[in-house]
Enzyme design. Structure first.
Site: not given
Length: 231
Positions: A31, A33, A82, A177, A182
């Site tokens: 994942d 951000e 985030h 987030h 995540d």
């Protein structure tokens, strides 16, 4: 029709994975951000996380949880989501500098994510003509959003938190987030979905990807028939 040509190319690409057993495969759950939603408009990765899943377990030996210098300012609206501020990424490696570590960690293993196309687009945009870019184009890619959509097409949502709550997956220790939170939520969701998928006599990566892509193809057909507002 364009959609059927795309389906044919996709199935041909994934057919080579038919000899890779789900039970023996190592999956890299990933994942990111970012500063925003569109790498074409200059948005960049600010954080990336990965864990390894094998035999329906998150492996304890080896993971990635790294802040990334996006080489630009982080918009306040993104930081509110985030929690990553400009000062947090000061002195951290750029995604280009961190690419070799990522490539070594991923290797030839399958890449898994929730709405993984989003993360892949950012990585490909930032890392053109690199080893990691080549791995992404060759490795099996599995999207838990598509997989859940194919398994449960009547669910009102396939958002990550919704699914984890629906399946009573304990996520109390994970911050939503964030790349790390995540990633762990997605890993647990993936393990849950794989247990269901194995009961359908789906045994290899080709069958797994083909099954999950049913949802993708349905959505694409809907867009062609009814317009881009169908998602």
């Amino acid at each position: 029709m364009k959609i059927f040509r795309e389906i044919k190319r996709s199935l041909f690409r994934e057919f080579k994975f038919r000899n890779r057993s789900i039970d023996q495969e190592t999956f890299i759950v990933l994942d990111t951000e970012t500063t925003g939603l569109n790498p074409i408009l200059g948005d960049k990765i600010v954080s990336i996380a990965c864990v390894k899943v094998k035999s329906n377990k998150i492996k304890k030996n080896g993971s990635i949880n790294q802040l990334i210098d996006p080489e630009r300012l982080i918009p306040r609206r993104s930081s509110k989501i985030h929690g990553i501020m400009d000062g947090d990424v000061e002195g951290k490696p750029t995604i280009t500098a961190y690419e070799k570590i990522m490539s070594k960690f991923i290797g030839t293993n399958s890449i898994v994510g929730h709405n993984i196309e989003f993360d892949i687009n950012f990585l490909q945009s930032s890392l053109k003509s690199t080893q990691l870019s080549k791995l992404i184009s060759k490795n099996p890619i599995i999207d838990t959003l598509l997989l859940s959509s194919a398994l449960f097409p009547n669910y009102k949502s396939h958002e990550l938190s919704f699914l984890c709550n629906k399946f009573d997956i304990d996520t109390s220790k994970y911050q939503r987030h964030t790349a790390w939170g995540d990633t762990l939520m997605t890993a647990k969701l993936f393990i849950y979905l794989v247990k269901i998928i194995r009961k359908k006599n789906i045994n290899n990566l080709y069958e797994l990807i083909r099954f999950s892509n049913q949802a993708k193809h349905i959505k694409q057909l809907q867009r062609e028939s009814f317009g881009p507002h169908i998602k």
